[in-house]
Design a protein around this motif. Sequence first.
Motif, PDB file in Angstrom:
ATOM      1  N   ARG A  48       8.883 -11.620   1.678  1.00 10.95           N
ATOM      2  CA  ARG A  48       9.106 -10.201   1.437  1.00 10.95           C
ATOM      3  C   ARG A  48      10.584  -9.846   1.550  1.00 10.95           C
ATOM      4  NH1 ARG A  48       4.444 -10.936   0.304  1.00 10.95           N
ATOM      5  NH2 ARG A  48       2.601  -9.999   1.298  1.00 10.95           N
ATOM      6  N   GLY A  58      10.260   0.522   1.983  1.00 11.64           N
ATOM      7  CA  GLY A  58       9.607  -0.180   0.893  1.00 11.64           C
ATOM      8  C   GLY A  58       9.528  -1.672   1.148  1.00 11.64           C
ATOM      9  N   ILE A  68       5.566  -3.782  -3.410  1.00  8.59           N
ATOM     10  CA  ILE A  68       4.225  -4.024  -2.884  1.00  8.59           C
ATOM     11  C   ILE A  68       3.660  -2.769  -2.241  1.00  8.59           C
ATOM     12  CG2 ILE A  68       2.903  -5.329  -1.167  1.00  8.59           C
ATOM     13  CD1 ILE A  68       4.887  -7.628  -1.590  1.00  8.59           C
ATOM     14  N   SER A  69       4.486  -2.077  -1.454  1.00  9.95           N
ATOM     15  CA  SER A  69       4.029  -0.885  -0.746  1.00  9.95           C
ATOM     16  C   SER A  69       5.238  -0.070  -0.322  1.00  9.95           C
ATOM     17  CB  SER A  69       3.204  -1.269   0.479  1.00  9.95           C
ATOM     18  OG  SER A  69       2.746  -0.125   1.177  1.00  9.95           O
ATOM     19  N   SER A  70       5.046   1.226  -0.202  1.00  6.41           N
ATOM     20  CA  SER A  70       6.111   2.088   0.300  1.00  6.41           C
ATOM     21  C   SER A  70       5.496   3.231   1.091  1.00  6.41           C
ATOM     22  CB  SER A  70       6.973   2.630  -0.843  1.00  6.41           C
ATOM     23  OG  SER A  70       6.228   3.502  -1.672  1.00  6.41           O
ATOM     24  N   GLY A  71       6.330   3.891   1.859  1.00  6.58           N
ATOM     25  CA  GLY A  71       5.887   5.023   2.663  1.00  6.58           C
ATOM     26  C   GLY A  71       7.090   5.674   3.304  1.00  6.58           C
ATOM     27  N   LEU A 126       1.897  -6.092   4.269  1.00  5.43           N
ATOM     28  CA  LEU A 126       1.413  -5.546   3.004  1.00  5.43           C
ATOM     29  C   LEU A 126       1.532  -4.033   2.932  1.00  5.43           C
ATOM     30  CD1 LEU A 126      -1.790  -7.749   2.546  1.00  5.43           C
ATOM     31  CD2 LEU A 126       0.325  -7.862   1.201  1.00  5.43           C
ATOM     32  N   ASN A 127       1.876  -3.386   4.040  1.00  4.82           N
ATOM     33  CA  ASN A 127       2.036  -1.934   4.049  1.00  4.82           C
ATOM     34  C   ASN A 127       3.057  -1.565   5.117  1.00  4.82           C
ATOM     35  OD1 ASN A 127       0.675  -1.555   6.667  1.00  4.82           O
ATOM     36  ND2 ASN A 127      -1.182  -2.140   5.557  1.00  4.82           N
ATOM     37  N   THR A 129       2.410   0.677   7.547  1.00  8.12           N
ATOM     38  CA  THR A 129       1.683   1.366   8.616  1.00  8.12           C
ATOM     39  C   THR A 129       0.982   0.369   9.536  1.00  8.12           C
ATOM     40  OG1 THR A 129      -0.160   1.688   7.060  1.00  8.12           O
ATOM     41  CG2 THR A 129       1.399   3.510   7.325  1.00  8.12           C
TER      42      THR A 129
END
Length: 474
Positions: A48, A58, A68-71, A126-127, A129
């Motif tokens: 990653r 991200g 792959i994922s963001s927040g 993968l995230n 959170t």
Amino acid sequence: MDETARATVGNALTGPANPSVVGGLNFAGLTDNTGSPPDTTGAIGTTRFVQLVNRRAGIFNRTTGALISSGTLNQLAGVASTVNSFDPQIIWDPTTNRFYYTMASIHSPLSDSRLSFGFSRTGSPLNVTTDWCHYQIRFGRRFPDYPKLGDSQFFLIIGVNSFDLVTDNFIASDLIGISKPVTGTTCPAASTFKVGRKLNLLNSSGSQVFTPVPANQIDTAATGYVVARNLSLPSNRLWFYSVARNSSTGFPIFGGPRGATVAAYASPPNATQPNFPGGVVAPTLDTLDARPTQAVQAIDPRLRTFSFWTQHTIANGSTGSAVRWYEINPVPATPVVQRQANIASPNVFYFNAAISPDRRVDGATRTFGNNFVIEYNVSSRAANVSPRIVAGSSVNGAALTFLLVRNGVGPYRDFTCTTASSVCRWGDYSGATPDPRPTLAGRGQVWGTNQFSGILNPPVNGVNWRTRIFNLAP
């Protein structure tokens, strides 16, 4: 040795010694429409690349560059959406094979400031959170601003500039040591960590220092190292502090100041940029105040030392700013400056840099480290250069050569600098980290991330920075 590398301000220099983009991996990173500056940073792991900017996080596939994922940063920190989280930092630790983060989190604007920190449960989150463990250290009214994250074998090490949350007055620069978690994918209880603080860092004359920056250790060692500059400028000193482990209690032990004499440096002027269409004068860009902004420590096989790589932006006479980089051995009682040089040209502004050797550490595989990459921003009204990203590299101690990573599309402005006389809050730092699993043979790779001017003739009420992620071979 102190020498000046006259860097390109136009297209990339030609020749086989230029840093080169690996696998086409020079792609768009995160953006955000709610805040400025972006304070772009990132770290590369075995599967990653994690990028953080103010407000957002991200996770990218290191092979394809796909998101792959963001927040939000608040999601990464595990705090409520009402909390003001900013100044994020992220590192990859080859020793424990996971990512670590920290950021400032203000829970109440007058009384409740905290440091958020944590780590990924595995090396392949993968995230942003549930794949992370989240913790906080309370500081109350003593606000730990501008956190910088590094590590050693035993500790996460965080340097901060502490301010009074109510008056906004500078108090002192501090260090925090936090023991690393045990192996496993569960989140240990907060009470299991050994946490120590060293408040009010001083130099050997008893004067305050500023912006302590711990190194991200690639080759691990029991002792961690931190660099800071004098609070008062101009100066010809950098100060080093050690963080060791008490073998009986497991808590951190903070060493006293040890000075390294360097070429004199002073706070740089703000960067100029071309005017907008119709001759509308563009505002200047903040180049900071000669503080160090990041550091990486790794074995340099060429010199056979555990070298500490760092950089800062300094004044280049009265006509511009320069990026000054260093390779220093911090282990002796008097740290040894092995190399130092400026990247500079007359009437041009070089700033917001990050540096890393190409050292590879991946389990039992340990190789490379003779070469390095440094990336930074360039802007100039006199040379008609809009804020862009450039990278330089050195192979086996040779002189730097340069590559244009991403051109600016025009002069920059946003809601922080609505008039020609104002100063734009450009990013306070960028990122560079060595690849633990490079795809090329015979030389390591360095991943970087930075910002550039991404909108032509942008409105004054927007957020107009854009970011880039890139994989470079020196």
